[in-house]
Design a protein around this motif. Structure first.
Motif, mmCIF file in Angstrom:
data_model
loop_
_atom_site.group_PDB
_atom_site.id
_atom_site.type_symbol
_atom_site.label_atom_id
_atom_site.label_comp_id
_atom_site.label_asym_id
_atom_site.label_seq_id
_atom_site.Cartn_x
_atom_site.Cartn_y
_atom_site.Cartn_z
ATOM 1 N N GLN A 21 0.802 -1.227 0.000
ATOM 2 C CA GLN A 21 0.000 0.000 0.000
ATOM 3 C C GLN A 21 0.836 1.278 0.000
ATOM 4 N N ASN A 166 -2.005 -10.677 8.621
ATOM 5 C CA ASN A 166 -2.993 -9.616 8.778
ATOM 6 C C ASN A 166 -4.315 -10.046 8.135
ATOM 7 N N ASN A 292 -8.173 -5.527 14.358
ATOM 8 C CA ASN A 292 -8.455 -4.383 13.488
ATOM 9 C C ASN A 292 -9.950 -4.132 13.552
ATOM 10 N N TRP A 325 -18.968 2.371 5.542
ATOM 11 C CA TRP A 325 -18.978 1.715 6.836
ATOM 12 C C TRP A 325 -19.606 2.641 7.878
ATOM 13 N N TRP A 400 -4.949 3.489 11.767
ATOM 14 C CA TRP A 400 -4.831 3.226 10.327
ATOM 15 C C TRP A 400 -5.292 4.479 9.625
ATOM 16 N N GLU A 407 -5.581 1.959 -1.453
ATOM 17 C CA GLU A 407 -6.617 1.190 -0.749
ATOM 18 C C GLU A 407 -7.000 -0.029 -1.609
ATOM 19 N N TRP A 408 -6.011 -0.883 -1.838
ATOM 20 C CA TRP A 408 -6.201 -2.149 -2.553
ATOM 21 C C TRP A 408 -6.941 -1.920 -3.873
HETATM 22 C C1 BGC Z 1 -6.521 -3.697 5.964
HETATM 23 C C2 BGC Z 1 -5.840 -2.494 5.376
HETATM 24 C C3 BGC Z 1 -6.873 -1.628 4.684
HETATM 25 C C4 BGC Z 1 -7.858 -1.132 5.715
HETATM 26 C C5 BGC Z 1 -8.958 -0.225 5.199
HETATM 27 C C6 BGC Z 1 -7.868 -3.423 6.562
HETATM 28 O O1 BGC Z 1 -8.785 -4.331 6.044
HETATM 29 O O2 BGC Z 1 -5.672 -4.395 6.818
HETATM 30 O O3 BGC Z 1 -4.831 -2.921 4.522
HETATM 31 O O4 BGC Z 1 -6.319 -0.567 3.980
HETATM 32 O O5 BGC Z 1 -8.462 -2.219 6.356
HETATM 33 O O6 BGC Z 1 -9.778 -0.911 4.316
#
Ligand code: BGC
Length: 450
Positions: A21, A166, A292, A325, A400, A407-408
């Protein structure tokens, strides 16, 4: 009586990122391609055609980025290691130049008084291993342990807190069931096998640590609490299924050595009979668990939804982030107390928590105002404090993310950073949330009393 939000004296304040990322230069200095490198270069997979080719250019700017961390007063930094930089083919030959990047990063952090927390696998599997079946191959547990051992030998001691994986749920749900994430498969038959092998790999990595490392190792799960839409038996059962699928499917084999019964109901004939001996490997003693937390889901029964037969219900009059979200801080307190009740008194960290809200692509001025994100941080830190009051052994919090990043498959369209990144110039600008977080760290939470 007014409440004080001061945190325990040894509470650790940090921020998190992950390799693909932020780093950029994914093939530099002899690195092998990862599945994300491949996926991002497959037309149609990424919003806006974005890739991690440059991202935040952290691979070359890491020293400046450590100064950004220092300006916040961070005590810890959670980053991930790109497996294919270190082992370009996934196993076998070590690429010293790739390893050297992480040695330099760790040195830089330590010189600046910031404790490194390294995650071994944040989704970027070496492509060479995907060619051998990836997480569907039972050998993946051994591949992972081999890689983990290389890292422990190189960095244990200077890194004192490690995580194996993760968010294995995202890897299997996005990568193997619904296909929106690398490697982009869509199979109800594959997803449970990939999930199981990920947890075997985590166990094998922890075993390797016990042989080579002397500090702490754990695993990081995303936990999203589920609440029923109504008290009907159908909605309650759907809520149970959603919870078992997303939360217990990973934490149970790691911490209890079993799977919740709902998984067989969800996957039907696609649920394999895993060998009983496998649970000896998945269930290893962990020194901590990372959680997380981003949001919750309110769940209703929905036979049209494959394979869960459940779907989320959008809540009226609530704030939703740019990733859709719901902002629901009570869910953070509930998650932590649930975790303790189910799995016992394990030291916990919040290893990620944050929000994407609209920020402009170019920041003007010295600080970018981001009131919704600032509100999110404030509310979630207060909710965290409530969990400590309720007796949860909470050791630290990593926001975060340190800075806006890739963002993937959503590319650069969603911004989670404490620092704004102008992707055209790589200029970093603190957001108001960064300023608040610096004051939280300095006052150890007391600023939240206001
Ligand atoms: C992941 C992160 C991602 C974040 C926000 C988590 O699912 O570990 O890589 O950027 O959430 O979507």
């Amino acid at each position: 009586m007014t409440r004080s939000y001061r945190f325990p004296e040894d509470f650790l304040w940090g921020a998190a990122t992950s390799a693909y990322q932020i780093e950029g230069s994914p093939l530099a200095d002899g690195a092998g391609p990862s599945i994300w490198e491949r996926f991002a270069h497959t037309p149609g997979m990424m919003v806006g055609g974005d890739t991690g080719d440059v991202a935040c250019d952290h691979y070359r700017r890491y020293q400046d980025d450590v100064q950004l961390m220092k300006a916040l007063g961070l005590q810890g930094y959670r980053f991930s290691i790109a497996w294919a930089r270190v082992l370009p083919e996934g196993t076998g030959r070590v690429n010293e130049k790739g390893l050297d990047f992480y040695k330099r990063l760790v040195d830089e952090l330590l010189e600046n008084g910031i404790a490194p927390n390294a995650t071994l696998f944040h989704w970027d599997l070496p492509a060479a291993l995907d060619d051998r079946g990836g997480w569907l191959n039972r050998d993946s547990a051994h591949w992972f342990a081999e890689y983990a051992e290389v890292m422990f030998k190189a960095l244990d001691g200077r890194v004192q807190r490690w995580a194996t994986l993760n968010e294995p749920w995202v890897v299997t749900d996005g990568g193997y069931l619904h296909g929106a994430l690398a490697p982009g498969h869509r199979s109800k038959y594959e997803a449970p096998i990939a999930a199981h092998n990920l947890m075997r790999a985590s166990g094998a990595g922890i075993q390797a640590y016990r042989a080579h490392g002397k500090h702490e190792i754990g695993v990081v799960f995303n936990i999203e609490p589920k609440y029923p839409h109504s008290p009907s038996p159908e909605d309650l059962a759907a809520t149970r299924r959603a919870h078992a699928y997303m939360n217990e499917q990973f934490a149970d084999p790691a911490l209890l050595g079993s799977y919740p019964p709902e998984l067989k109901e969800i996957f039907g004939a696609a649920w394999p009979d895993f060998p009983a001996d496998d649970f000896k490997l998945t269930r290893q003693k962990v020194d901590f668990v990372g959680i997380n937390y981003y949001t919750r889901a309110v769940v209703k029964n929905d036979p049209s939804q494959y394979p869960l037969k459940a779907s989320p219900v959008r809540q009226p009059n609530k704030t939703y982030t740019e990733t859709g979200w719901e902002v629901f801080e009570q869910g953070l307190t509930d998650t932590l107390t649930w975790f303790k009740d189910r799995y016992g008194d394990i030291p916990l960290y919040i290893t990620e928590n944050g929000s994407a809200f609209y920020d402009p692509p170019v920041a003007e001025g010295e600080v970018l105002d981001d009131p919704l994100r600032t509100g999110y941080l404030r509310k979630h830190l207060r909710a965290l404090h409530k969990a400590i009051d309720a007796g949860v052994q909470l050791k630290g919090y990593y926001a975060w993310s340190l800075m806006d990043n890739l963002e993937w498959s959503l590319g650069f369209s969603k911004r989670f950073g404490l620092y704004h990144v102008d992707f055209a110039t790589q200029k970093r600008t603190p957001k108001a949330t960064a300023k608040l977080y610096a004051r939280v760290i300095e006052s150890n939470g007391a600023v939240l009393d206001d």
